[in-house]
Design a protein around this motif. Structure first.
Motif, PDB file in Angstrom:
ATOM      1  N   ALA A  14       2.708  59.983  65.240  1.00 29.65           N
ATOM      2  CA  ALA A  14       3.841  60.012  64.312  1.00 29.65           C
ATOM      3  C   ALA A  14       3.709  58.839  63.346  1.00 29.65           C
ATOM      4  N   TYR A  15       3.593  59.134  62.051  1.00 33.11           N
ATOM      5  CA  TYR A  15       3.339  58.096  61.054  1.00 33.11           C
ATOM      6  C   TYR A  15       4.610  57.617  60.369  1.00 33.11           C
ATOM      7  N   ARG A  16       5.633  58.447  60.320  1.00 33.95           N
ATOM      8  CA  ARG A  16       6.881  58.058  59.654  1.00 33.95           C
ATOM      9  C   ARG A  16       7.996  58.924  60.211  1.00 33.95           C
ATOM     10  N   ALA A  17       9.247  58.554  59.897  1.00 39.88           N
ATOM     11  CA  ALA A  17      10.393  59.298  60.403  1.00 39.88           C
ATOM     12  C   ALA A  17      11.556  59.123  59.437  1.00 39.88           C
ATOM     13  N   VAL A  18      12.632  59.820  59.740  1.00 42.81           N
ATOM     14  CA  VAL A  18      13.893  59.672  59.016  1.00 42.81           C
ATOM     15  C   VAL A  18      14.979  59.449  60.046  1.00 42.81           C
ATOM     16  N   CYS A  19      15.972  58.655  59.684  1.00 39.15           N
ATOM     17  CA  CYS A  19      17.066  58.301  60.578  1.00 39.15           C
ATOM     18  C   CYS A  19      18.373  58.759  59.962  1.00 39.15           C
ATOM     19  N   GLY A  20      19.196  59.430  60.767  1.00 39.40           N
ATOM     20  CA  GLY A  20      20.490  59.892  60.292  1.00 39.40           C
ATOM     21  C   GLY A  20      20.708  61.352  60.596  1.00 39.40           C
ATOM     22  N   GLY A  21      21.990  61.733  60.669  1.00 43.52           N
ATOM     23  CA  GLY A  21      22.323  63.117  60.930  1.00 43.52           C
ATOM     24  C   GLY A  21      22.093  63.500  62.378  1.00 43.52           C
ATOM     25  N   LYS A  22      22.086  64.810  62.614  1.00 42.66           N
ATOM     26  CA  LYS A  22      21.845  65.365  63.935  1.00 42.66           C
ATOM     27  C   LYS A  22      20.902  66.549  63.800  1.00 42.66           C
ATOM     28  N   PRO A  23      20.314  67.002  64.912  1.00 42.23           N
ATOM     29  CA  PRO A  23      19.392  68.140  64.804  1.00 42.23           C
ATOM     30  C   PRO A  23      20.039  69.400  64.259  1.00 42.23           C
ATOM     31  N   ASP A 213       6.064  75.150  61.735  1.00 45.38           N
ATOM     32  CA  ASP A 213       5.161  76.246  61.405  1.00 45.38           C
ATOM     33  C   ASP A 213       4.054  76.267  62.453  1.00 45.38           C
ATOM     34  N   ASP A 214       2.948  76.931  62.135  1.00 43.32           N
ATOM     35  CA  ASP A 214       1.868  77.065  63.109  1.00 43.32           C
ATOM     36  C   ASP A 214       1.176  75.752  63.422  1.00 43.32           C
ATOM     37  N   SER A 215       1.276  74.766  62.532  1.00 38.92           N
ATOM     38  CA  SER A 215       0.520  73.526  62.721  1.00 38.92           C
ATOM     39  C   SER A 215       1.386  72.276  62.790  1.00 38.92           C
ATOM     40  N   ARG A 216       2.705  72.405  62.690  1.00 43.89           N
ATOM     41  CA  ARG A 216       3.565  71.228  62.687  1.00 43.89           C
ATOM     42  C   ARG A 216       4.732  71.429  63.646  1.00 43.89           C
ATOM     43  N   VAL A 217       5.157  70.295  64.243  1.00 44.63           N
ATOM     44  CA  VAL A 217       6.292  70.269  65.165  1.00 44.63           C
ATOM     45  C   VAL A 217       7.187  69.106  64.772  1.00 44.63           C
ATOM     46  N   ARG A 218       8.493  69.361  64.732  1.00 40.82           N
ATOM     47  CA  ARG A 218       9.462  68.309  64.426  1.00 40.82           C
ATOM     48  C   ARG A 218      10.161  67.900  65.713  1.00 40.82           C
ATOM     49  N   VAL A 219      10.182  66.593  65.975  1.00 38.30           N
ATOM     50  CA  VAL A 219      10.788  66.035  67.185  1.00 38.30           C
ATOM     51  C   VAL A 219      11.983  65.192  66.776  1.00 38.30           C
ATOM     52  N   TYR A 232      27.271  52.394  71.190  1.00 40.31           N
ATOM     53  CA  TYR A 232      26.600  53.638  70.815  1.00 40.31           C
ATOM     54  C   TYR A 232      26.318  53.713  69.320  1.00 40.31           C
ATOM     55  N   ARG A 233      26.966  52.831  68.533  1.00 40.48           N
ATOM     56  CA  ARG A 233      26.662  52.801  67.098  1.00 40.48           C
ATOM     57  C   ARG A 233      25.277  52.235  66.826  1.00 40.48           C
ATOM     58  N   ASP A 234      24.707  51.533  67.824  1.00 42.54           N
ATOM     59  CA  ASP A 234      23.355  50.996  67.664  1.00 42.54           C
ATOM     60  C   ASP A 234      22.271  52.009  68.022  1.00 42.54           C
ATOM     61  N   TRP A 235      22.666  53.256  68.230  1.00 42.38           N
ATOM     62  CA  TRP A 235      21.718  54.331  68.496  1.00 42.38           C
ATOM     63  C   TRP A 235      21.813  55.351  67.369  1.00 42.38           C
ATOM     64  N   GLY A 236      20.680  55.943  67.025  1.00 48.44           N
ATOM     65  CA  GLY A 236      20.665  56.929  65.952  1.00 48.44           C
ATOM     66  C   GLY A 236      19.590  57.980  66.181  1.00 48.44           C
ATOM     67  N   TRP A 237      19.840  59.165  65.643  1.00 52.99           N
ATOM     68  CA  TRP A 237      18.848  60.244  65.727  1.00 52.99           C
ATOM     69  C   TRP A 237      17.721  59.988  64.744  1.00 52.99           C
ATOM     70  N   HIS A 238      16.501  60.105  65.234  1.00 54.12           N
ATOM     71  CA  HIS A 238      15.307  59.947  64.411  1.00 54.12           C
ATOM     72  C   HIS A 238      14.501  61.242  64.475  1.00 54.12           C
ATOM     73  N   ALA A 239      14.074  61.710  63.335  1.00 54.73           N
ATOM     74  CA  ALA A 239      13.264  62.932  63.248  1.00 54.73           C
ATOM     75  C   ALA A 239      11.902  62.584  62.663  1.00 54.73           C
ATOM     76  N   PHE A 240      10.853  63.024  63.340  1.00 54.60           N
ATOM     77  CA  PHE A 240       9.492  62.812  62.829  1.00 54.60           C
ATOM     78  C   PHE A 240       8.670  64.061  63.125  1.00 54.60           C
ATOM     79  N   GLU A 241       7.735  64.334  62.238  1.00 54.79           N
ATOM     80  CA  GLU A 241       6.870  65.504  62.355  1.00 54.79           C
ATOM     81  C   GLU A 241       5.472  65.063  62.775  1.00 54.79           C
ATOM     82  N   VAL A 242       4.854  65.869  63.612  1.00 55.05           N
ATOM     83  CA  VAL A 242       3.485  65.634  64.058  1.00 55.05           C
ATOM     84  C   VAL A 242       2.667  66.884  63.753  1.00 55.05           C
TER      85      VAL A 242
END
Length: 662
Positions: A14-23, A213-219, A232-242
């Motif tokens: 995982a090279y980068r991610a985004v923080c915020g929101g929910k799945p 898609d066939d070659s990418r997965v978002r976690v 709990y405010r010090d925790w956040g959802w992070h999304a990154f693609e591999v």
């Protein structure tokens, strides 16, 4: 037969991610760099490791391990299979540090890590308890009665390597303390937990995995935004693609990953599952017997079980010769040892300096450089061993599929160690990839419903596959002096030593299928065998072979006219001067007509000119190194000589459905 799932692991980054929101409701998202993502995953890994280590240290006693090994909780119910649920049933829950707020799912992850370590310790506890209860006067030379008592006390499935290693551990403890340890917890200290985050123990409130898609997965995963989250405010959802490797199919099921922060990056071990059926343990009629070697990594042979119970083998050996790669590994290991010696010397020089005279900057910089180079060489050895093992396994499974084999019999080398030989041989045996090769063979064979069974290795190379007598090992058939490569027997056997061992292994497996048992780890093995002589199949002529016509040499009939090929080879000798006519349009001049002969050559021509025959070099052109039997550009190493994969009729096989090992 009941179906099961075959789990593979794809290692991604995982090279980068985004923080915020929910799945389910992405909101305002802020970008997170790769280094910041690795830092936040490292904070979570440190929290998990700290809580898990506290549980292990608090429960590191023989009584607690016995309670966990019993499998029954305080309420009398059976402990569940999930580790975190078992610890909570026992009341061994993980507690976060003071002032740190974590969710229940993070506690689950820590408890799962602690449960895995403690359950492994329960297995070691049974082995150590059996050894201490039957400890002999001389552990290096047990008598037959002592061995019988030890085997009766050992847990089922304990191999000789485990007994030998634990015996050495207890002997070392006696040498330091002068007495036997009371139990495992006194013999060794509490183990540590790896710095990782196993998200498989959590649910969708902590991790969500989506297929883009066939070659990418978002976690999606909840990560702390500071080292010690106080709310709990010090925790956040992070999304990154591999990005998935090419070997992962598009329709497979992707599971929750394991995150490992390392070197400023996040390694993502992403499991994926495919449906699989366990192959039968017996009833096989065609098999591959495989012998392991130091230089020739794998030598296999195809064997069939006849209707009368005899074993018929084919005379064609299948070889995966990795001599070139083995030589490369030997050079890398020598370089690693040389670097390790330098690092130890510089470390002693640095630590031996007095406190008032700190180490020089040049010494510290050189030490850092050597340590980095040592780590790089170790990584190179590790990656080359892994590539070698998986390529050999892929080659063997392809051969089994091509010839129609339903089982692969491999000699059990779990107890093999380098002892009694030269230093170089011991080093090569200790650095071999036997375990990795067996794991890779079992994994790849499960994808094509092929069974992998281990047979006892004792006597496979010293016995004759035909008569069962002792063979003589010589260098070559022409040199009957002591050697390694060739095996001869008074019954007429004369073949390669590894090939003879492969035939003996195949015969042991096919003739003793009724003794095949499946262990607790899922591996199948044959513990007791009865050797069966093999016989060779009569070689049949191939389809392309043609019988040449018999030449009629009788003198009573006219000599038949001989047919010559259409193209006649011309002589390489220069033609005579008179055979070369003079040019018709030659210019006339005062010097007269040029006599017939070769055209004068310029010393330094300004443009390419054709040379006359006698100036063309007669030596063969030099070509780069070409490995025989290998196609350059295919495979992982050009110095591996492997038998090409062919079908039963001898034609080239195209394994379109086989996963590619790059």
């Amino acid at each position: 037969m009941a179906g099961s799932w075959l789990t593979s692991t794809a290692t991604c980054t995982a090279y980068r991610a985004v923080c915020g929101g929910k799945p389910d409701a992405p909101g305002v998202q802020a970008p997170v760099t790769g280094r910041m993502l690795a830092e936040r995953v490292g904070w979570l890994a440190d929290l998990v490791r700290g809580m898990a280590d506290e549980v292990i240290v608090a429960r590191w006693s023989d009584a607690d391990l016995a309670e966990l090994a019993g499998g029954v909780g305080p309420d009398g119910r059976r402990l569940p299979g999930n580790g975190w649920m078992a610890l909570r049933r026992l009341g061994w829950g993980a507690v976060p540090p003071a002032g740190v707020v974590v969710s229940d799912r993070v506690r689950r992850i820590a408890e799962e890590e602690a449960a895995r370590v403690l359950r492994l310790a329960c297995h070691r506890r049974g082995t150590v308890a059996a050894l201490l209860a039957t400890w002999p006067a001389d552990p290096s030379a047990r008598t037959g009665e002592e061995w019988s008592a030890l085997r009766a006390a050992l847990p089922e499935g304990t191999d000789s390597a485990t007994v030998r290693n634990r015996t050495r551990q207890i002997t070392g403890y006696i040498g330091v303390h002068g007495r036997l340890p009371a139990d495992l917890c006194e013999l060794e200290g509490p183990p540590a937990v790896a710095r990782q985050v196993s998200l498989a123990a959590a649910d969708r409130q902590q991790v969500v995995v989506d297929r883009v898609d066939d070659s990418r997965v978002r976690v999606w995963s909840q990560l702390p935004v500071c080292a010690a989250p106080a709310s709990y405010r010090d925790w956040g959802w992070h999304a990154f693609e591999v990005v998935l490797p090419a070997i992962v199919p598009a329709e497979v099921k992707v599971c929750s990953p394991t995150l490992r922060p390392r070197d400023g990056k996040v390694r993502v071990d992403l499991p994926w599952q495919t449906p699989s059926t366990r192959p039968p343990l017996d009833g096989h009629t065609r098999a591959l017997g495989v012998d392991w070697g130091v230089n020739t990594l794998l030598t296999a042979t195809v064997a069939d079980l006849d209707q009368d119970g005899s074993v018929v083998v084919q005379g064609r050996p299948l070889r995966f010769d990795a001599t070139g790669v083995s030589a490369k590994l030997v050079r890398l290991r020598r370089h690693r040892e040389h670097l390790n010696t330098k690092v130890d010397q510089l470390t002693r020089l640095r630590d031996g300096r007095p406190a008032y005279a700190p180490a020089e900057a040049a010494l510290t910089a050189k030490l850092v450089l050597l340590e980095a180079e040592h780590s790089a060489v170790c990584a190179r050895i590790r990656h080359l061993n892994k590539a070698l093992a998986w390529s050999a396994a892929r080659w063997l499974v392809d051969h089994a599929t091509a010839v129609g084999g339903t089982v692969i019999y491999v000699e059990d080398l779990a107890t093999l160690e380098g002892r009694g030989g030269s230093r170089s041989l011991n080093r090569r045996l200790s650095g071999a990839v036997r375990g990795t090769v067996f794991t890779a063979i079992a994994h790849l064979a499960a994808k094509v419903d092929t069974a992998v069974v281990t047979v006892p290795a004792r006597g496979t190379s010293s016995g004759c596959p035909r008569c069962g007598g002792a063979v003589k090992h010589v260098k070559t058939p022409q040199r009957s002096v002591a050697g390694y490569r060739w095996a001869t027997c008074p019954c007429g056997l004369s073949m390669d030593r590894d090939h003879a061992a492969a035939q003996r292994i195949a015969a042991r497996g096919l003739a003793n299928q009724a003794n095949t048992r499946r262990g607790r780890n899922g591996n199948t093995a044959i513990r007791t065998v009865t050797d069966t002589p093999v016989r060779h199949r009569t070689r049949r002529p191939t389809r392309t072979a043609t019988i040449p016509p018999v030449r009629d040499r009788r003198k009573t009939v006219p000599t038949p006219k001989q047919t010559r090929p259409a193209t006649v080879k011309t002589s390489r000798l220069l033609p005579l001067r008179r055979q070369v006519p003079a040019p018709a349009d030659a210019p006339s001049g005062s010097a007269g007509q040029r006599p017939a002969g070769r055209t004068p050559q310029e010393t330094n021509p300004s443009r390419p000119v054709s040379q006359v025959p006698h100036t063309v070099p007669t030596t063969a052109p030099r070509h780069p190194h070409r490995v025989r039997g290998a196609a350059l550009g295919r495979g992982f190493h050009r110095h591996v000589h492997a038998t090409p994969v062919t079908d039963q009729d001898g034609s080239a096989s195209r394994m379109s459905g086989s996963p590619r090992i790059a």
